[in-house]
Design a protein around this motif. Sequence first.
Motif, PDB file in Angstrom:
ATOM      1  N   TYR A 161      21.413   5.262  -7.417  1.00  0.00           N
ATOM      2  CA  TYR A 161      22.261   6.262  -6.743  1.00  0.00           C
ATOM      3  C   TYR A 161      23.395   6.703  -7.655  1.00  0.00           C
ATOM      4  O   TYR A 161      23.797   7.865  -7.648  1.00  0.00           O
ATOM      5  N   LEU A 162      23.904   5.762  -8.451  1.00  0.00           N
ATOM      6  CA  LEU A 162      24.996   6.091  -9.377  1.00  0.00           C
ATOM      7  C   LEU A 162      24.527   7.104 -10.424  1.00  0.00           C
ATOM      8  O   LEU A 162      25.306   7.920 -10.915  1.00  0.00           O
ATOM      9  N   PHE A 163      23.257   7.088 -10.766  1.00  0.00           N
ATOM     10  CA  PHE A 163      22.719   8.071 -11.722  1.00  0.00           C
ATOM     11  C   PHE A 163      22.719   9.461 -11.092  1.00  0.00           C
ATOM     12  O   PHE A 163      23.232  10.430 -11.671  1.00  0.00           O
ATOM     13  N   THR A 164      22.119   9.562  -9.900  1.00  0.00           N
ATOM     14  CA  THR A 164      22.011  10.888  -9.274  1.00  0.00           C
ATOM     15  C   THR A 164      23.391  11.434  -8.905  1.00  0.00           C
ATOM     16  O   THR A 164      23.714  12.580  -9.192  1.00  0.00           O
ATOM     17  N   ASP A 165      24.206  10.552  -8.313  1.00  0.00           N
ATOM     18  CA  ASP A 165      25.535  10.977  -7.910  1.00  0.00           C
ATOM     19  C   ASP A 165      26.382  11.371  -9.122  1.00  0.00           C
ATOM     20  O   ASP A 165      27.040  12.414  -9.133  1.00  0.00           O
ATOM     21  N   GLY A 166      26.324  10.522 -10.174  1.00  0.00           N
ATOM     22  CA  GLY A 166      27.088  10.803 -11.389  1.00  0.00           C
ATOM     23  C   GLY A 166      26.633  12.087 -12.044  1.00  0.00           C
ATOM     24  O   GLY A 166      27.437  12.848 -12.598  1.00  0.00           O
ATOM     25  N   THR A 167      25.335  12.387 -11.996  1.00  0.00           N
ATOM     26  CA  THR A 167      24.831  13.619 -12.592  1.00  0.00           C
ATOM     27  C   THR A 167      25.325  14.835 -11.810  1.00  0.00           C
ATOM     28  O   THR A 167      25.811  15.805 -12.398  1.00  0.00           O
ATOM     29  N   GLN A 168      25.217  14.746 -10.481  1.00  0.00           N
ATOM     30  CA  GLN A 168      25.664  15.876  -9.650  1.00  0.00           C
ATOM     31  C   GLN A 168      27.141  16.160  -9.853  1.00  0.00           C
ATOM     32  O   GLN A 168      27.566  17.307  -9.877  1.00  0.00           O
ATOM     33  N   ARG A 169      27.941  15.097 -10.015  1.00  0.00           N
ATOM     34  CA  ARG A 169      29.393  15.281 -10.141  1.00  0.00           C
ATOM     35  C   ARG A 169      29.824  15.408 -11.599  1.00  0.00           C
ATOM     36  O   ARG A 169      31.023  15.447 -11.891  1.00  0.00           O
ATOM     37  N   SER A 170      28.846  15.452 -12.515  1.00  0.00           N
ATOM     38  CA  SER A 170      29.143  15.492 -13.947  1.00  0.00           C
ATOM     39  C   SER A 170      30.169  14.432 -14.317  1.00  0.00           C
ATOM     40  O   SER A 170      31.211  14.706 -14.919  1.00  0.00           O
ATOM     41  N   PHE A 171      29.881  13.200 -13.901  1.00  0.00           N
ATOM     42  CA  PHE A 171      30.809  12.096 -14.110  1.00  0.00           C
ATOM     43  C   PHE A 171      30.078  10.975 -14.844  1.00  0.00           C
ATOM     44  O   PHE A 171      29.536  10.050 -14.247  1.00  0.00           O
ATOM     45  N   PRO A 172      30.060  11.064 -16.202  1.00  0.00           N
ATOM     46  CA  PRO A 172      29.264  10.128 -16.994  1.00  0.00           C
ATOM     47  C   PRO A 172      29.651   8.672 -16.755  1.00  0.00           C
ATOM     48  O   PRO A 172      28.801   7.768 -16.840  1.00  0.00           O
ATOM     49  N   PHE A 173      30.907   8.389 -16.469  1.00  0.00           N
ATOM     50  CA  PHE A 173      31.316   6.998 -16.307  1.00  0.00           C
ATOM     51  C   PHE A 173      30.521   6.307 -15.198  1.00  0.00           C
ATOM     52  O   PHE A 173      30.084   5.167 -15.334  1.00  0.00           O
ATOM     53  N   GLU A 174      30.306   7.069 -14.101  1.00  0.00           N
ATOM     54  CA  GLU A 174      29.553   6.509 -12.982  1.00  0.00           C
ATOM     55  C   GLU A 174      28.127   6.166 -13.419  1.00  0.00           C
ATOM     56  O   GLU A 174      27.586   5.119 -13.051  1.00  0.00           O
ATOM     57  N   ILE A 175      27.537   7.082 -14.226  1.00  0.00           N
ATOM     58  CA  ILE A 175      26.184   6.821 -14.740  1.00  0.00           C
ATOM     59  C   ILE A 175      26.191   5.560 -15.594  1.00  0.00           C
ATOM     60  O   ILE A 175      25.319   4.692 -15.485  1.00  0.00           O
ATOM     61  N   GLY A 176      27.248   5.427 -16.437  1.00  0.00           N
ATOM     62  CA  GLY A 176      27.382   4.236 -17.297  1.00  0.00           C
ATOM     63  C   GLY A 176      27.447   2.965 -16.470  1.00  0.00           C
ATOM     64  O   GLY A 176      26.786   1.960 -16.807  1.00  0.00           O
ATOM     65  N   VAL A 177      28.204   2.999 -15.374  1.00  0.00           N
ATOM     66  CA  VAL A 177      28.298   1.824 -14.500  1.00  0.00           C
ATOM     67  C   VAL A 177      26.907   1.465 -13.975  1.00  0.00           C
ATOM     68  O   VAL A 177      26.511   0.292 -13.948  1.00  0.00           O
ATOM     69  N   GLY A 178      26.147   2.482 -13.606  1.00  0.00           N
ATOM     70  CA  GLY A 178      24.784   2.259 -13.108  1.00  0.00           C
ATOM     71  C   GLY A 178      23.915   1.586 -14.146  1.00  0.00           C
ATOM     72  O   GLY A 178      23.189   0.622 -13.852  1.00  0.00           O
ATOM     73  N   ILE A 179      24.021   2.075 -15.392  1.00  0.00           N
ATOM     74  CA  ILE A 179      23.187   1.507 -16.463  1.00  0.00           C
ATOM     75  C   ILE A 179      23.569   0.057 -16.719  1.00  0.00           C
ATOM     76  O   ILE A 179      22.698  -0.837 -16.730  1.00  0.00           O
ATOM     77  N   VAL A 180      24.900  -0.170 -16.878  1.00  0.00           N
ATOM     78  CA  VAL A 180      25.349  -1.534 -17.175  1.00  0.00           C
ATOM     79  C   VAL A 180      24.958  -2.480 -16.030  1.00  0.00           C
ATOM     80  O   VAL A 180      24.458  -3.587 -16.260  1.00  0.00           O
ATOM     81  N   GLY A 181      25.150  -2.022 -14.801  1.00  0.00           N
ATOM     82  CA  GLY A 181      24.792  -2.851 -13.636  1.00  0.00           C
ATOM     83  C   GLY A 181      23.318  -3.212 -13.635  1.00  0.00           C
ATOM     84  O   GLY A 181      22.944  -4.369 -13.421  1.00  0.00           O
ATOM     85  N   THR A 182      22.473  -2.223 -13.905  1.00  0.00           N
ATOM     86  CA  THR A 182      21.028  -2.463 -13.913  1.00  0.00           C
ATOM     87  C   THR A 182      20.656  -3.482 -14.994  1.00  0.00           C
ATOM     88  O   THR A 182      19.889  -4.417 -14.744  1.00  0.00           O
ATOM     89  N   VAL A 183      21.244  -3.287 -16.189  1.00  0.00           N
ATOM     90  CA  VAL A 183      20.949  -4.212 -17.285  1.00  0.00           C
ATOM     91  C   VAL A 183      21.403  -5.631 -16.921  1.00  0.00           C
ATOM     92  O   VAL A 183      20.686  -6.607 -17.171  1.00  0.00           O
ATOM     93  N   LEU A 184      22.605  -5.712 -16.305  1.00  0.00           N
ATOM     94  CA  LEU A 184      23.112  -7.040 -15.919  1.00  0.00           C
ATOM     95  C   LEU A 184      22.163  -7.741 -14.948  1.00  0.00           C
ATOM     96  O   LEU A 184      21.843  -8.924 -15.116  1.00  0.00           O
ATOM     97  N   ILE A 185      21.714  -6.977 -13.943  1.00  0.00           N
ATOM     98  CA  ILE A 185      20.775  -7.575 -12.976  1.00  0.00           C
ATOM     99  C   ILE A 185      19.509  -8.060 -13.685  1.00  0.00           C
ATOM    100  O   ILE A 185      19.041  -9.181 -13.465  1.00  0.00           O
ATOM    101  N   ALA A 186      19.001  -7.205 -14.594  1.00  0.00           N
ATOM    102  CA  ALA A 186      17.784  -7.574 -15.308  1.00  0.00           C
ATOM    103  C   ALA A 186      17.998  -8.858 -16.117  1.00  0.00           C
ATOM    104  O   ALA A 186      17.142  -9.752 -16.130  1.00  0.00           O
ATOM    105  N   LEU A 187      19.157  -8.951 -16.777  1.00  0.00           N
ATOM    106  CA  LEU A 187      19.437 -10.138 -17.591  1.00  0.00           C
ATOM    107  C   LEU A 187      19.551 -11.392 -16.727  1.00  0.00           C
ATOM    108  O   LEU A 187      19.041 -12.458 -17.084  1.00  0.00           O
ATOM    109  N   ILE A 188      20.245 -11.249 -15.582  1.00  0.00           N
ATOM    110  CA  ILE A 188      20.405 -12.410 -14.693  1.00  0.00           C
ATOM    111  C   ILE A 188      19.044 -12.874 -14.174  1.00  0.00           C
ATOM    112  O   ILE A 188      18.734 -14.071 -14.167  1.00  0.00           O
ATOM    113  N   PHE A 189      18.204 -11.915 -13.771  1.00  0.00           N
ATOM    114  CA  PHE A 189      16.849 -12.257 -13.327  1.00  0.00           C
ATOM    115  C   PHE A 189      16.103 -13.019 -14.420  1.00  0.00           C
ATOM    116  O   PHE A 189      15.456 -14.030 -14.178  1.00  0.00           O
TER     117      PHE A 189
END
Lengths: 228, 324
Positions: free
Chosen positions: A165-193
Amino acid sequence: MSWLFENFSDVWALAVTHVALSVPPILLGLIISVPLGWFAHRYRWGRGTLLTIAGLLYTIPSLALIIAMPTILGTQILDPINLIAALTLYAVALLVRTAADAFDQVSPQVLDAATALGYGPWRRFWQVQFPLAAPIIIAGTRVVSSSTVSLVTLGALVGMSGLGYLFTDGTQRSFPFEIGVGIVGTVLIALIFDLIIVLIGKALLPWSRTRRVRAKTNAETLEVTTNA
Amino acid sequence: MIEFDGISKRFPDGTLAVDNFSLRLPSREITVFVGSSGSGKTTLLRMINRMVEPTSGRILIDDEDVAQLNPVTLRRRIGYVMQNSGLLPHRTVLQNIATVPLLNRVPRAEAVARARELMDTVGLDAAFANRYPAELSGGQQQRVGVARGLAVNPNILLMDEPFGAVDPIVRRELQEELLRLQQELAKTIVFVTHDIDEAFLLGDHVTILARGGQIAQHGTPDEILSNPASEFVADFIGADRGRRALTLRESNGRTLVVDGTGRIAGVLGAETATGPVSVGAGGRDEHLGEITLGTEAAEAPHEVAPAVNDAPTASGVPEVDTPR
């Protein structure tokens, strides 16, 4: 950064949803793939058919599969089952081959010995064959885990929650930081798993570490003798 | 007693591995099946614990038809030792030895205590108890395999080329160890090998198998060596050539025994006050000691002491490598 602090509870909720959407496909994929992999290992004709189907499954574009799911399953468009079912299929597609290979590499001589000792077929599977195939199955599960966690983000494109959701929302609002949070969060979850799977493997399969010890030193016998 | 009664085995691909095989194996003694590959020796062994089912015929253990028994329970009361040990790689040495007692629901503490005892019996240092098989040498793994085979204190021990994959020195050690164990335990042992020297060393009875499980000759090593039943047997045991075709030669006032390849095999016992009169530990090496002499020495009543064992060669005769 202040955006993250202000919206942390929302991001956290998305992360929790993300985890909730990721775990079932990984577990279901594992549960379905192990018997199928065993079947492919055991029966030659089954192997060709199963592995071909698995290969074909993986070539279906993921977004198309997710969108097609409500039609196939007769579910609501926003039902999370759609995403879980689609990702389970991908997990199976990846894991069946790995599981078949894992069973293939278990020494037939060891299985033979187990039979000679008086293991019945069922017990032999659970206590000998499966544990010996497990290291490779676990390695395959790590791949599936990472791929599933990243594929869950696609759910956002069809209106599902999760860090995507952070990707789509960040894209619509042209807010790259939100997209970055989404990416980092996803990577973190993957690493923890990944970490969790590795730890489970180490706890369940203490013996698989000894192989590396052996590979390290050819003077292993010598070492054993001196230690004794 | 194990009895084969008209056993035949045809594999699904059509090969007739065993054709109408009948034989009685006496209790508490070692019977060795020896033959080259394709002789059906392993197939015969594996029919005893129903790893292979015969196409026709019966196998009786103490007059009980094994076909009537549940194969899993049957296997749990028969020891089985195989080549490359067949140890479970994900279990420690101790767990491997305790496997079958645990399958039989023997209490854990009891099974582990018994496993420790057995490690001692087969000459394994207690320090190995918690190691995994991959951390052991081939010879040590084989000892674990023997200990595991003995764990349920079975009456019958099946051994399928158990020492085939270890180097000659270790093999010799393990063979002697087995003979020592057998003196204490007196199991009914069926031992399969393709090595005729091993067969004569270990067997109370030796069955020489030709293709398709045909018995070329069955008897004690002495009987077979002194009276090979056929060309095939004579050729198989090498009675008239190589290491077994011994002749005598006088040299420096002593009588040397020379084998068929021209090598010195030993010194004739009675002539050597300081030399070894009988060789080897225990009374079992007589099989090797009573090697048939060639015709030139047929009248010699002396006991021959071949230097094929690792006994000290006090007479100064060069040690002879045993061809394997």
